[in-house]
Each structure stands twice: as structure tokens, then as C-alpha cells.
Scaffold this active site. Sequence first.
Site, PDB file in Angstrom:
ATOM      1  N   ASP A 172       0.850  -1.185   0.000  1.00 38.96           N
ATOM      2  CA  ASP A 172       0.000   0.000   0.000  1.00 38.96           C
ATOM      3  C   ASP A 172       0.891   1.242   0.000  1.00 38.96           C
ATOM      4  O   ASP A 172       1.879   1.287   0.735  1.00 38.96           O
ATOM      5  CB  ASP A 172      -0.909  -0.019   1.237  1.00 38.96           C
ATOM      6  CG  ASP A 172      -2.033   0.983   1.151  1.00 38.96           C
ATOM      7  OD1 ASP A 172      -1.748   2.199   1.197  1.00 38.96           O
ATOM      8  OD2 ASP A 172      -3.189   0.557   1.049  1.00 38.96           O
ATOM      9  N   ILE A 173       0.545   2.229  -0.796  1.00 40.77           N
ATOM     10  CA  ILE A 173       1.365   3.450  -0.869  1.00 40.77           C
ATOM     11  C   ILE A 173       1.160   4.362   0.338  1.00 40.77           C
ATOM     12  O   ILE A 173       1.933   5.286   0.555  1.00 40.77           O
ATOM     13  CB  ILE A 173       1.140   4.252  -2.166  1.00 40.77           C
ATOM     14  CG1 ILE A 173      -0.314   4.716  -2.280  1.00 40.77           C
ATOM     15  CG2 ILE A 173       1.563   3.454  -3.381  1.00 40.77           C
ATOM     16  CD1 ILE A 173      -0.546   5.729  -3.388  1.00 40.77           C
ATOM     17  N   ASN A 179     -13.337  -3.992   2.291  1.00 43.98           N
ATOM     18  CA  ASN A 179     -14.454  -3.083   2.496  1.00 43.98           C
ATOM     19  C   ASN A 179     -15.406  -3.196   1.309  1.00 43.98           C
ATOM     20  O   ASN A 179     -14.954  -3.331   0.169  1.00 43.98           O
ATOM     21  CB  ASN A 179     -13.955  -1.634   2.611  1.00 43.98           C
ATOM     22  CG  ASN A 179     -12.965  -1.457   3.735  1.00 43.98           C
ATOM     23  OD1 ASN A 179     -13.191  -1.896   4.852  1.00 43.98           O
ATOM     24  ND2 ASN A 179     -11.847  -0.817   3.448  1.00 43.98           N
ATOM     25  N   GLU A 182     -13.142   2.543  -0.887  1.00 44.03           N
ATOM     26  CA  GLU A 182     -12.711   3.752  -1.585  1.00 44.03           C
ATOM     27  C   GLU A 182     -12.386   3.492  -3.045  1.00 44.03           C
ATOM     28  O   GLU A 182     -12.554   4.377  -3.879  1.00 44.03           O
ATOM     29  CB  GLU A 182     -11.508   4.370  -0.877  1.00 44.03           C
ATOM     30  CG  GLU A 182     -11.842   4.866   0.523  1.00 44.03           C
ATOM     31  CD  GLU A 182     -10.645   5.433   1.261  1.00 44.03           C
ATOM     32  OE1 GLU A 182      -9.575   5.613   0.644  1.00 44.03           O
ATOM     33  OE2 GLU A 182     -10.776   5.679   2.465  1.00 44.03           O
ATOM     34  N   VAL A 183     -11.872   2.316  -3.363  1.00 41.81           N
ATOM     35  CA  VAL A 183     -11.523   1.980  -4.744  1.00 41.81           C
ATOM     36  C   VAL A 183     -12.477   0.881  -5.211  1.00 41.81           C
ATOM     37  O   VAL A 183     -12.571  -0.165  -4.569  1.00 41.81           O
ATOM     38  CB  VAL A 183     -10.054   1.492  -4.854  1.00 41.81           C
ATOM     39  CG1 VAL A 183      -9.719   1.110  -6.283  1.00 41.81           C
ATOM     40  CG2 VAL A 183      -9.099   2.568  -4.352  1.00 41.81           C
ATOM     41  N   HIS A 222     -10.329  -5.585  -3.258  1.00 41.64           N
ATOM     42  CA  HIS A 222      -8.980  -5.647  -2.720  1.00 41.64           C
ATOM     43  C   HIS A 222      -9.028  -6.036  -1.252  1.00 41.64           C
ATOM     44  O   HIS A 222      -9.945  -5.680  -0.527  1.00 41.64           O
ATOM     45  CB  HIS A 222      -8.220  -4.325  -2.907  1.00 41.64           C
ATOM     46  CG  HIS A 222      -8.906  -3.121  -2.337  1.00 41.64           C
ATOM     47  ND1 HIS A 222     -10.027  -2.543  -2.912  1.00 41.64           N
ATOM     48  CD2 HIS A 222      -8.625  -2.370  -1.247  1.00 41.64           C
ATOM     49  CE1 HIS A 222     -10.392  -1.487  -2.201  1.00 41.64           C
ATOM     50  NE2 HIS A 222      -9.562  -1.368  -1.182  1.00 41.64           N
ATOM     51  N   HIS A 235      -6.809  -5.951   2.239  1.00 42.43           N
ATOM     52  CA  HIS A 235      -5.692  -5.358   2.961  1.00 42.43           C
ATOM     53  C   HIS A 235      -5.123  -6.424   3.879  1.00 42.43           C
ATOM     54  O   HIS A 235      -5.882  -7.102   4.582  1.00 42.43           O
ATOM     55  CB  HIS A 235      -6.156  -4.183   3.827  1.00 42.43           C
ATOM     56  CG  HIS A 235      -6.746  -3.051   3.080  1.00 42.43           C
ATOM     57  ND1 HIS A 235      -6.018  -1.939   2.727  1.00 42.43           N
ATOM     58  CD2 HIS A 235      -8.008  -2.840   2.614  1.00 42.43           C
ATOM     59  CE1 HIS A 235      -6.796  -1.092   2.082  1.00 42.43           C
ATOM     60  NE2 HIS A 235      -8.014  -1.617   2.005  1.00 42.43           N
TER      61      HIS A 235
END
Length: 121
Positions: free
Chosen positions: A33-34, A94, A102-103, A107, A109
Site C-alpha cells: 500500500d502506498i 471493504n 474507496e476503490v 482488494h 488489505h
Amino acid sequence: MSYDKNNIFAKILRKEIPCNKIFENEYVFSFYDINPQKKIHALVIPKGEYINLDDFNQRASNQEIVAMSKAISEVANILGISIEIGKGYRVLTNLGEHGGQEVPHLHFHLFGGEIIGKMVE
């Protein structure tokens, strides 16, 4: 909701945006993750166009579903946070607005390398 081909993870998969890759196979891609929220914070995403976990479970092939589950464990091993190697980790995804997504690309995490704390505050 239709899949947005211009989301950041789709661009990463197309190599339009660089990332720090951890793992890749035919169905799954993983990278750091950035904006890490914990000492170790990785993302694991399907290569297919899936918006969230519900979409993935409804439309993905059995091979994709199995590959995702196994990839999460493989990435945890690579990062040294699996139960076998480290002290454990948290996997989080999520879904939708109320879930904090959010995206709009499925995905997961992976958080580890320290005590993660409470699940929900």
C-alpha cells in the site's frame, strides 16, 4: 454498479501506475500500500474486473476464488507475518459506501508486523 476500468488498481494491473510488487500469479496481484496504516500493509487484488467481494463471489470462477484465498496466505508468508512464520495478521476488505470502500476494485488489505488492535472502534 458497473466496473470502472479507470480505477487506480486497474491502472496498476495495466502497468500505467507503478507499484512495489510482492506477488503475482495468473489470477492475483499483490503489492505494498502506498499509504501504509500499519508497519506492514499490503494489498491483494484479483486480476479480473470485480468491484467488491459480493461481485467476486457471484461472478468469479472457482479457480479465481481458490487462487485468491491461497494468494492471501502466500503473501502473508512472503511478508513474514503468517502464523507459521510470524505472529499473525489481519485481512480486511471493504464493501460499498457504508463499508468504507474507496476503490471500486475488490482488494484485501493485509496488516501485520505489530499488534493491530481493535477490529472496530
